[in-house]
Design a protein around this motif. Sequence first.
Motif, PDB file in Angstrom:
ATOM      1  N   ILE A 212      33.264  34.393  47.960  1.00 13.79           N
ATOM      2  CA  ILE A 212      33.377  35.846  47.882  1.00 13.79           C
ATOM      3  C   ILE A 212      32.052  36.377  47.366  1.00 13.79           C
ATOM      4  O   ILE A 212      31.597  35.992  46.281  1.00 13.79           O
ATOM      5  CB  ILE A 212      34.524  36.268  46.947  1.00 13.79           C
ATOM      6  N   THR A 213      31.416  37.274  48.107  1.00 20.01           N
ATOM      7  CA  THR A 213      30.065  37.683  47.744  1.00 20.01           C
ATOM      8  C   THR A 213      29.782  39.110  48.198  1.00 20.01           C
ATOM      9  O   THR A 213      30.503  39.666  49.042  1.00 20.01           O
ATOM     10  CB  THR A 213      29.030  36.748  48.391  1.00 20.01           C
TER      11      THR A 213
ATOM     12  N   ASP B   5      32.374  39.261  52.830  1.00 23.51           N
ATOM     13  CA  ASP B   5      31.506  40.274  52.233  1.00 23.51           C
ATOM     14  C   ASP B   5      32.383  41.354  51.618  1.00 23.51           C
ATOM     15  O   ASP B   5      33.160  42.018  52.306  1.00 23.51           O
ATOM     16  CB  ASP B   5      30.597  40.860  53.305  1.00 23.51           C
ATOM     17  N   THR B   6      32.265  41.536  50.308  1.00 21.27           N
ATOM     18  CA  THR B   6      33.070  42.538  49.598  1.00 21.27           C
ATOM     19  C   THR B   6      32.237  43.742  49.202  1.00 21.27           C
ATOM     20  O   THR B   6      32.643  44.504  48.318  1.00 21.27           O
ATOM     21  CB  THR B   6      33.707  41.926  48.342  1.00 21.27           C
ATOM     22  N   SER B   7      31.073  43.924  49.808  1.00 20.22           N
ATOM     23  CA  SER B   7      30.230  45.067  49.448  1.00 20.22           C
ATOM     24  C   SER B   7      30.906  46.382  49.805  1.00 20.22           C
ATOM     25  O   SER B   7      30.668  47.406  49.166  1.00 20.22           O
ATOM     26  CB  SER B   7      28.870  44.970  50.150  1.00 20.22           C
ATOM     27  N   CYS B   8      31.757  46.361  50.848  1.00 19.74           N
ATOM     28  CA  CYS B   8      32.560  47.536  51.197  1.00 19.74           C
ATOM     29  C   CYS B   8      33.937  47.348  50.587  1.00 19.74           C
ATOM     30  O   CYS B   8      34.783  46.633  51.129  1.00 19.74           O
ATOM     31  CB  CYS B   8      32.656  47.693  52.711  1.00 19.74           C
TER      32      CYS B   8
ATOM     33  N   THR C 120      41.951  38.739  39.057  1.00 20.72           N
ATOM     34  CA  THR C 120      41.767  38.597  40.498  1.00 20.72           C
ATOM     35  C   THR C 120      40.455  39.224  40.934  1.00 20.72           C
ATOM     36  O   THR C 120      39.854  40.019  40.220  1.00 20.72           O
ATOM     37  CB  THR C 120      42.920  39.259  41.278  1.00 20.72           C
ATOM     38  N   ALA C 121      40.017  38.861  42.124  1.00 22.06           N
ATOM     39  CA  ALA C 121      38.764  39.370  42.667  1.00 22.06           C
ATOM     40  C   ALA C 121      39.028  40.053  43.996  1.00 22.06           C
ATOM     41  O   ALA C 121      39.964  39.701  44.722  1.00 22.06           O
ATOM     42  CB  ALA C 121      37.758  38.237  42.866  1.00 22.06           C
ATOM     43  N   GLU C 122      38.214  41.031  44.319  1.00 23.49           N
ATOM     44  CA  GLU C 122      38.289  41.689  45.610  1.00 23.49           C
ATOM     45  C   GLU C 122      37.832  40.709  46.686  1.00 23.49           C
ATOM     46  O   GLU C 122      36.742  40.136  46.601  1.00 23.49           O
ATOM     47  CB  GLU C 122      37.390  42.932  45.608  1.00 23.49           C
ATOM     48  N   ILE C 123      38.678  40.486  47.688  1.00 20.38           N
ATOM     49  CA  ILE C 123      38.354  39.501  48.712  1.00 20.38           C
ATOM     50  C   ILE C 123      38.079  40.148  50.066  1.00 20.38           C
ATOM     51  O   ILE C 123      38.063  39.467  51.091  1.00 20.38           O
ATOM     52  CB  ILE C 123      39.477  38.452  48.854  1.00 20.38           C
ATOM     53  N   GLY C 124      37.836  41.451  50.057  1.00 17.67           N
ATOM     54  CA  GLY C 124      37.458  42.103  51.300  1.00 17.67           C
ATOM     55  C   GLY C 124      38.637  42.298  52.225  1.00 17.67           C
ATOM     56  O   GLY C 124      39.793  42.342  51.802  1.00 17.67           O
TER      57      GLY C 124
END
Length: 660
Positions: A332-333, A446-449, A461-465
Amino acid sequence: MADLLSLKESVLVYLDRSGGLRKLAEHSKAYTDPQLTEAVFRFHISVNPSDVLEVDPLLGDCVLHDPLKATQLFQSVHVILKLTSLPPFPEYTLDLSSHHCSFGLMRPVCMEGLVLALTRVTKYTQGARFLCEDEDCPCSGGFQHIRVHAPGATESATVRNDFSCMNCGSQLKEDAKFRVLGDKQLVELIHVKALDVLTGHQQSSHRYQSVTVFLRDELCNAMRMGRLYRVIGIPALVHQWPNITWSIEANNIQPWEPAPKDFPKINASFQQLLRDTAASPWWFSAILTHCFGLHVAPPGLYNTLKLSLLLSLVQSRANTEDTFHNLDVLAITTETLILSRLMMLSLSLSCRGVRHQPSGEMFASLSRDEHGAGTANIHAGSSLLATGGICMLGDLNSYKKDKLDSIQSVLENRTASVFIRGKKYGEDADEHVSFPVQCSFWAYTDTSCRSARADSLVLGTAEIGPISTQLADAFGLVVQCKDMVGEQTPIAQTVHSLQQALQLGKPQYPSQWKFSTQDYQELITLAQSLQVETSPAAEKIIQGYYMAIRRIRSQSQGVNMSVASVKLLISLAEAHCKLCLRTVVKEEDAVIAVLLCENSVTLRHGASALLIPPDAVFPCDLGAVDGLHKRDTALDEFHQNILRFIYAFAPGSKMYITEE
């Protein structure tokens, strides 16, 4: 005629000396039933050309230089010629990397290659009985006219309606009730170096041409897509007016694995590092990770991902027939450029790495066979070509939903299937054909959006796009690559990339540990060859953690921790042990496995009672020896926390864990 009878006599002498006649007698017992009225019997006897040469040089020369005549000689005594080996000379070796179709002497050849495509199994005529239409001719009955398949022959060479009687010249007609059918399958074999193009690293002007191999009867289904084989076969020219096709009629097949150029070893620098880090079970792998890919990513950045990729590489081993311990990685990046380059560097170290192109086929595709079989030709996709190695999928955001669903299904079931419409490919019924998928998958999102659900994330938890949680769960190992680590910022990453571009990839950060890509290649090759066993202490940690985390997450979060989680833990622990060049999995290897697995589950489903920080595996900078000591202290503390967690939540753990 005298020479022919002499060669047949030599065939019998060889079969007698080699034990073939005894086997022939034993196999014949199955056909003593008077109710049987078959016209063709098949007896497979292995023949070693070297032994034949000792019995009769003329017969041996016939076997090695005129295989069609040799086949007829052995068939005259009802034996199917099966060559066990060929002389180790260039004349009997077919190199698929430099092969050009030869229309000269059609001697038996040995070749090695990768299965690129194959067809379904279809029928052909092994043999048929023909009768003379002239009732007064002795050949109007009995078994005087028997036609059997010869290597490279088409169906019309065995069965058609214009054969003439050798006795009277009248036309022959087939006695259909005596026709014997067999199985056949076509395989496309290509040189293994063709895979180098698929890694995305090597740009070469070379073009590799596949060779069609005919498999018949017991050899059908003996080859799998993505596997390597050594084939002994007889070249054949098939005339299909107005074309002439060149192919190989397989005679013998064996699994094959390229021999290493040298015995796996590591250089003096790694040997010295092993001695210097002997006091700690964690230092060696930590330094390897810290120094890996410094010309791609700044030091200290993405260490957890780099370790995960190295562990996945260690667990891969191309063409192994053993159970494949896949270790899939999803990153995840928000910085895809550096991460993509890091994965590409790691892919170049794989025993077999394939970079999947979005325009290509990931699993399997169909086409119509071009060799007259009239059936479906199944072509291997990226995942099947990467058998035993790594298939890099790249950015999952670039895939459509139906493709993501297919990826999830394959990750969960480890099989890929293709649907074959019967009417389109000459069959009565439709069919689903499945293939085992034995490779590890690498991908990133890509989780930039940011998505709309970012505001309602559970703690930890993390945003996984845009991908689903179910797809992330299917990968097993999920790693979050943060925007900054310690002193590193996005600006520092940009400066690093510019410096590397100006300095042609030379490391900008001096270190007392310097290892080349070739050094890592040799280390991984050696680590892959190690056979490890798990210590009782490590087993207890893995089993205890799984029991505890399954109980607490199912009760409080409704998360089903499947048996795949145990396989992931075992695979991680074994891989860390191998990476450290040990043969016994220790408690410390199990601790790394638990931390990586717990971080992965936390990123998808939130924190549990086992509270660990996101960077538990690399909690501090490793630029100096002091950082290694601090990391050992932190990992020792995590070790104790894991034991307390198991003691508190795993039933029965009190029998083997003492609370400290």
